[in-house]
Design an enzyme around this catalytic site. Structure first.
Site, short mmCIF file in Angstrom:
data_model
loop_
_atom_site.label_atom_id
_atom_site.label_comp_id
_atom_site.label_asym_id
_atom_site.label_seq_id
_atom_site.Cartn_x
_atom_site.Cartn_y
_atom_site.Cartn_z
N HIS A 82 0.84 -1.20 0.00
CA HIS A 82 0.00 0.00 0.00
C HIS A 82 0.87 1.24 0.00
CE1 HIS A 82 -3.58 2.39 0.74
NE2 HIS A 82 -2.82 3.15 1.52
N ASP A 161 -14.79 3.14 6.75
CA ASP A 161 -13.78 4.02 6.15
C ASP A 161 -14.37 4.80 4.98
OD1 ASP A 161 -10.99 4.96 5.95
OD2 ASP A 161 -11.16 4.10 3.96
N ARG A 168 -14.10 13.15 6.22
CA ARG A 168 -12.81 13.79 6.53
C ARG A 168 -12.38 14.70 5.39
NH1 ARG A 168 -9.14 9.00 7.13
NH2 ARG A 168 -7.49 10.53 7.39
N SER A 183 -7.40 4.19 8.98
CA SER A 183 -8.04 4.08 7.67
C SER A 183 -7.28 3.08 6.78
CB SER A 183 -8.09 5.47 7.02
OG SER A 183 -8.30 5.40 5.64
N LYS A 187 -8.29 -1.34 6.15
CA LYS A 187 -8.53 -1.89 4.81
C LYS A 187 -7.53 -3.00 4.49
CE LYS A 187 -8.55 2.32 3.28
NZ LYS A 187 -8.56 3.59 2.64
N1 URA Z 1 -5.12 6.78 2.41
C1 URA Z 1 -6.14 6.15 3.05
O1 URA Z 1 -6.56 5.08 2.64
N2 URA Z 1 -6.65 6.74 4.13
C2 URA Z 1 -6.21 7.92 4.61
O2 URA Z 1 -6.73 8.38 5.60
C3 URA Z 1 -5.17 8.57 3.93
C4 URA Z 1 -4.63 7.97 2.83
#
Ligand code: URA
Length: 448
Positions: A82, A161, A168, A183, A187
Site C-alpha cells: 500500500h 472508512d 474527513r 483508515s 482496509k
Molecule cells: N489513504 C487512506 O486510505 N486513508 C487515509 O486516511 C489517507 C490515505
C-alpha cells in the site's frame, strides 16, 4: 453512552475507551450518529490526537464494520502493498505482475480514486475489456490458477472508512496520523494478506510533508500491522516531485507497461524494485536483499514480469493487444506543449500542483460521482535536476476538451521552479521501518 459526551471528552483532551470507540463507529455506520456529530468528533481527534491504544481500537472497530476477505485457501504467503498516495504513483500496476512472476501470490483489492487521477482500478479500466468487479470466489480462483488478481474493493469491506473518509475529505480532518493509520490498516487487515509492505511518502505531494512525520506515521502503521499478527514493513520515500513522467490514467498504464519492459523512468523503476525487494523478503522467496534484487532484475530483463501482466489482463477479460501496443489505449483528441520561459536547472516540481493540473484536464475526480476522462493527463519532459533552455518543452497536456488547457497550464507553469546552478537531487529512498526500528539510508539525515 452518547455521541455528545464522546465529543466533549475528546475535545477536553481525555482518552476514549474501546467501548466508546466501538459505539461511535457502529452508530455512525448505521446512521444513528449524524454527520455533524461525527465531524465534531473528528475535529476533536484532529486537535487532541488518539494514543496508540485508541488508534488500535479504532482500527479494530473499523474492520468490524464490514466483511473480511479470507485468502487462507491460496497456498503461499500473500503479501500486500500500500502506498500512502502521491502524484503519478502507478507502482501497483508494475509491482503486482513483477512479484507474481516470482511466484508470490498477489490477491489485491484496490480502489477508485478521489483526487488527481483515478485509483488502480480506474487505471486498469483504461485497458479495453478489463473486468475489475470480481467476487471473492473469482479472486481466489484466479490467484490459485495464475498467481495474480486485482479487483475493486466492494462496499462491504470497511464501510466505516468509506463513510468517514468522505467526511474527513470535506471537513479538513484527513491529515491526522491516527486517522490515516486506522483508515489504511483497517482496509489492509480486512483484505486478508499475510504480510504488508507500506510505501509511506513524504514531500509536497504527500500527506506527510516532512521525513519526521513520515517516519512517525510508518511506525504507527507497522505497529498496528505487527500487533495484529501480520508482518509489516514500511519504506519512507520521497514525493518531492511526481513519480515517473506520466500523470493520468491511460498515460500511467502506458508508463507501467514500459517499466515492465525495462523502458520506464529511473525513479519509478528504482521505487518499484525496492518495494518488490521488501515483498520478496516478507514472502520468504528471497534469502536476503541482494538475492531478491537479482530475482527482480531477472524477471524484468527476461520479460517474465511483462508476460505475467499479459496473463493477468487476459484472465480478467482485457485486450492484451493494448498491453503489447499501448498506442491502442485511450488517446486524448488534443495535446498542448508547455514551453519553458526560462533557462536553468529544475529545482522543484510541486507535485500537488501537477496533480491538480491533471485533475483539471479530466484525469481525476473532485467528487465521487464525477466521470474520469481516461485519456487525459500530463507527460512531464523535465524532472528535478534536468537542464532546461528557454523554449524547451517542460510537459505535454492531454485532454478531450481544449478549454481546459489554460487553467491547467497556469498551474503547471507555476509548479516548476528553477535554479541557475546545478541541483543535487534528494534520494528517493529515505529509510525503512521494520520491527519497530527506523533505519535511515545514507546521506539523508539532514532532510526536513
Ligand atoms: N489513504 C487512506 O486510505 N486513508 C487515509 O486516511 C489517507 C490515505
Amino acid at each position: 453512552m452518547n455521541a455528545a459526551s464522546l465529543i466533549l471528552k475528546k475535545r477536553n483532551g481525555f482518552t476514549l475507551t474501546n467501548a466508546e470507540i466501538d459505539f461511535f463507529i457502529d452508530g455512525y455506520v448505521k446512521g444513528q450518529i449524524p454527520d455533524y456529530q461525527a465531524s465534531a468528533l473528528l475535529m476533536a481527534i484532529y486537535f487532541q490526537g488518539l494514543d496508540k491504544r485508541e488508534t488500535v481500537a479504532l482500527t479494530r472497530a473499523m474492520i468490524a464494520s464490514g466483511d473480511t476477505i479470507d485468502l487462507a485457501s491460496i497456498p503461499g504467503i500473500k503479501v500486500d502493498k500500500h502506498s500512502t498516495g502521491g502524484v503519478g504513483d502507478k507502482t501497483t500496476l508494475i509491482l503486482a505482475p513483477l512479484v507474481a512472476a516470482l511466484g508470490i501470490p498477489v490477491a489485491k483489492l484496490s480502489g477508485r480514486g478521489l483526487g488527481h487521477t483515478g485509483g488502480t482500478i480506474d487505471k486498469l479500466e483504461a485497458i479495453k475489456g478489463m473486468r475489475v468487479e470480481l467476487s471473492q470466489q473469482e479472486l481466489v480462483k484466479q490467484v490459485k490458477k495464475i498467481g495474480i488478481a486485482i479487483a475493486a474493493q466492494t462496499g462491504e469491506i470497511v464501510p466505516a472508512d468509506k463513510k468517514l473518509y468522505a467526511l474527513r475529505d470535506v471537513t479538513a480532518t484527513v491529515e491526522n496520523k491516527s486517522l490515516i493509520a486506522a483508515s489504511i490498516m483497517s482496509k489492509k487487515l480486512a483484505s486478508g494478506a499475510d504480510a504488508i509492505v507500506l510505501d509511506v511518502k513524504y514531500g509536497d505531494g504527500a500527506f506527510m510533508k516532512t521525513t519526521k512525520d513520515a517516519f512517525e506515521l510508518a511506525l504507527l502503521l507497522t505497529e498496528i500491522g505487527n500487533g495484529m499478527g501480520k508482518k509489516t514493513v514500511a519504506l519512507i520515500t520521497g514525493m518531492e516531485q511526481p513519480l515517473g513522467n506520466a500523470i493520468g490514467n491511460a498515460l500511467e498504464v502506458k508508463e507501467a507497461i514500459e517499466t515492465l519492459q525495462g523502458k520506464g523512468s529511473e525513479d519509478l523503476l528504482e521505487l518499484c524494485t525496492e518495494l518488490a525487494i521488501q515483498m520478496v523478503l516478507l514472502s520468504g522467496a528471497g534469502k536476503n536483499e541482494s538475492a531478491a534484487r537479482k530475482k527482480i532484475n531477472e524477471a524484468l530483463q527476461t520479460g517474465k514480469a511483462f508476460d505475467k501482466l499479459k496473463e493477468f489482463v487476459k484472465a480478467q477479460g482485457g485486450d492484451t493487444r493494448h498491453v503489447e501496443n499501448p498506442e491502442l489505449l485511450p488517446q486524448a483528441k488534443y495535446s498542448h506543449k508547455i514551453l519553458s520561459f526560462q533557462s536553468g536547472y529544475v529545482k522543484m516540481i510541486l507535485a500537488e500542483s501537477v496533480g491538480n493540473a491533471a485533475m483539471i484536464l479530466g484525469a481525476g475526480r473532485m467528487k465521487k460521482e464525477d466521470a474520469i476522462d481516461l485519456s487525459a493527463g500530463i507527460l512531464l519532459h523535465k524532472k528535478i535536476g534536468d537542464a532546461v533552455k528557454r523554449g524547451d518543452a517542460l510537459a505535454t497536456l492531454f485532454s478531450n476538451d481544449k478549454q481546459k488547457f489554460k487553467a491547467s497550464e497556469q498551474l503547471l507553469v507555476n509548479a516548476y521552479h528553477f535554479s541557475k546552478r546545478k541541483i543535487k537531487l534528494n534520494p528517493l529512498l529515505i529509510g525503512k521501518v521494520s520491527k519497530g526500528k527506523r533505519t535511515f539510508f545514507e546521506d539523508v539525515r539532514d532532510l526536513k
